[in-house]
Design a protein around this motif. Structure first.
Motif, PDB file in Angstrom:
ATOM      1  N   ALA A 152     -51.256 -34.127 -22.263  1.00 30.65           N
ATOM      2  CA  ALA A 152     -52.126 -32.968 -22.446  1.00 30.65           C
ATOM      3  C   ALA A 152     -53.245 -33.251 -23.429  1.00 30.65           C
ATOM      4  CB  ALA A 152     -51.297 -31.774 -22.927  1.00 30.65           C
ATOM      5  N   GLY A 153     -53.057 -34.247 -24.282  1.00 29.51           N
ATOM      6  CA  GLY A 153     -54.081 -34.561 -25.270  1.00 29.51           C
ATOM      7  C   GLY A 153     -55.343 -35.164 -24.688  1.00 29.51           C
TER       8      GLY A 153
ATOM      9  N   GLY B 117     -52.900 -24.518 -25.239  1.00 31.07           N
ATOM     10  CA  GLY B 117     -52.372 -25.705 -25.897  1.00 31.07           C
ATOM     11  C   GLY B 117     -51.885 -25.435 -27.308  1.00 31.07           C
ATOM     12  N   TYR B 118     -52.616 -24.629 -28.046  1.00 30.37           N
ATOM     13  CA  TYR B 118     -52.208 -24.320 -29.415  1.00 30.37           C
ATOM     14  C   TYR B 118     -50.897 -23.538 -29.441  1.00 30.37           C
ATOM     15  CZ  TYR B 118     -52.162 -22.228 -34.061  1.00 30.37           C
ATOM     16  OH  TYR B 118     -51.770 -21.819 -35.312  1.00 30.37           O
TER      17      TYR B 118
ATOM     18  N   THR C 118     -57.199 -33.762 -22.630  1.00 33.65           N
ATOM     19  CA  THR C 118     -57.915 -32.639 -22.024  1.00 33.65           C
ATOM     20  C   THR C 118     -59.416 -32.857 -22.037  1.00 33.65           C
ATOM     21  OG1 THR C 118     -56.151 -31.130 -22.712  1.00 33.65           O
ATOM     22  CG2 THR C 118     -58.258 -30.154 -22.115  1.00 33.65           C
TER      23      THR C 118
ATOM     24  N   PHE D 275     -47.249 -34.190 -24.668  1.00 33.99           N
ATOM     25  CA  PHE D 275     -48.505 -33.761 -25.245  1.00 33.99           C
ATOM     26  C   PHE D 275     -49.511 -34.908 -25.363  1.00 33.99           C
ATOM     27  CE2 PHE D 275     -46.073 -30.048 -26.446  1.00 33.99           C
ATOM     28  CZ  PHE D 275     -47.011 -29.040 -26.240  1.00 33.99           C
TER      29      PHE D 275
ATOM     30  N   ALA E 276     -57.820 -23.983 -22.322  1.00 33.74           N
ATOM     31  CA  ALA E 276     -56.928 -25.092 -22.663  1.00 33.74           C
ATOM     32  C   ALA E 276     -56.599 -25.104 -24.149  1.00 33.74           C
ATOM     33  CB  ALA E 276     -57.574 -26.419 -22.258  1.00 33.74           C
ATOM     34  N   THR E 277     -57.579 -24.742 -24.998  1.00 35.99           N
ATOM     35  CA  THR E 277     -57.334 -24.721 -26.439  1.00 35.99           C
ATOM     36  C   THR E 277     -56.338 -23.643 -26.828  1.00 35.99           C
ATOM     37  OG1 THR E 277     -59.573 -25.550 -26.859  1.00 35.99           O
ATOM     38  CG2 THR E 277     -58.430 -24.491 -28.691  1.00 35.99           C
TER      39      THR E 277
ATOM     40  N   TYR F 188     -48.084 -25.891 -28.175  1.00 36.48           N
ATOM     41  CA  TYR F 188     -47.838 -26.964 -29.128  1.00 36.48           C
ATOM     42  C   TYR F 188     -47.112 -26.447 -30.373  1.00 36.48           C
ATOM     43  CZ  TYR F 188     -48.703 -30.899 -32.254  1.00 36.48           C
ATOM     44  OH  TYR F 188     -48.546 -31.942 -33.128  1.00 36.48           O
TER      45      TYR F 188
END
Length: 364
Positions: free
Chosen positions: A158-159, A86-87, A161, A155, A82-83, A90
């Motif tokens: 998604a934040g 997501g990075y 997570t 997001f 996910a990190t 994003y």
């Protein structure tokens, strides 16, 4: 018999009381869902994900690996994935939002071209001449603001997570314990029936979610590759958007095609690349949705189209974009649950379509 000819002898006021109590209960449930959305949305995502990852935890547990270690392995793998994803997404989305101002001149040019085209069409049909000013209806300067707000809301979902992973760990921690508790609480015959029903529900929900997720991942990857090969900017973001929107039937697929197509119109001076991109994305959506998805599903879910629309409206009104993404998976899970309970099976039939098979509980 009254003077009006209506017989009230069979009138039962209990029915009205039950109906009114049902309305009150539905009202309080709706208010609860609305007020607790910040907690219930992550919990719903965690509950759906737990169906997918439960076999992994049970497999590690069967190999005599302690539950704590199994949960830590799942948590670390999911958090790392996910990190990274997501990075990347994003960064691409933020770059798109900050660069939106660069496309304002192009947006104004497209609006002017549309005005000229509509004016020519009106003149060709002999309509009264007049200047059509689309800027009174469409203000190009609000596009960057809308884009930034839309990305921000996506997001925010998604934040959560970490909260999702935390909920999922607690749900997975109890994997395999329900069968033991049922066997202790009920006689063997009843316990076997309950265990069979719960296992059937878990398998069907898991298969649906895995199939839908695999189709969504494949759709997102293919759209990313097509846009990247054609040179469309922010292909990673559009691919991720297609992955998310694929959980919203019909509407999501349309939006996942029309948004990058509209952006390609702003990026390129000719229509060749945007049209090719739109056709290829439409072809990907058709093949993945109508060929690959049915082959991955061993049973026909067969949700009513009207129920899908109503669930999208209801959950979208309650939980916004997150609700629209979760609407169909939640509705499908509820339908699978109803199909495996004899007393609730008629409701599952009503939730299905007439043209398809709705009793998926008979499938292996």
């Amino acid at each position: 018999m009254t003077s009006s000819g209506v017989d009230f002898s069979n009138f039962k006021p209990q029915g009205i009381v039950y109906f009114l109590l049902g309305l009150i209960a539905a009202f309080f449930v709706g208010v609860t869902l609305l007020e607790l959305r910040s907690v219930l949305v992550p919990f719903s995502v965690a509950l759906l994900l737990s169906f997918i990852f439960q076999p992994i935890v049970l497999y590690l547990k069967a190999r005599r690996i302690p539950m704590v270690i199994a949960l830590v392995v799942v948590f670390v793998v999911l958090a790392a994935a996910a990190t990274i994803v997501g990075y990347i997404v994003y960064s691409s989305a933020q770059s798109l939002a900050t660069a939106a101002d660069r496309y304002l001149p192009r947006i104004q040019t497209v609006v002017a071209d549309i005005e000229a085209l509509l004016q020519s069409a009106a003149a060709a049909m002999g309509l009264e001449e007049g200047r059509l000013d689309l800027s009174q209806v469409i203000d190009p300067s609000i596009v960057p603001t809308l884009l930034q707000s839309g990305i921000g809301e996506a997001f925010t979902f998604a934040g959560n997570t970490f909260l999702v992973l935390l909920f999922m760990l607690f749900i997975l921690a109890g994997s395999g314990e329900l069968v033991v508790k049922v066997r202790r609480a009920y006689p063997e015959s009843i316990a076997a029936r309950i265990a069979s029903v719960t296992d059937n529900i878990s398998q069907q929900v898991r298969q649906y979610l895995v199939a839908k997720t695999l189709v969504s991942v494949g759709t997102g990857l293919l759209i990313f590759l097509v846009l990247w090969i054609l040179g469309v900017d922010y292909a990673i973001f559009w691919g991720f958007l297609a992955f998310i929107l694929n959980y919203i039937p019909n509407i999501g697929s349309f939006v996942a095609v029309i948004l990058p197509f509209g952006f390609a119109l702003l990026q390129f001076d000719t229509l060749t690349i945007p049209i090719i991109a739109a056709l290829l994305m439409w072809l990907i959506q058709m093949v993945m949705g109508n060929v690959v998805d049915p082959r991955l599903m061993a049973f026909s879910l067969n949700l009513s189209p009207l129920l899908v629309i109503v669930s999208l409206i209801f959950w979208g009104w309650l939980w916004g974009i997150a609700g629209m993404i979760l609407a169909v998976p939640l509705t499908a899970t509820i339908k699978i649950f109803f199909e495996n309970i004899d007393s609730l099976r008629p409701i599952a039939v009503l939730m299905g379509s007439v043209n398809g098979r709705s009793d998926s509980s008979k499938e292996p």
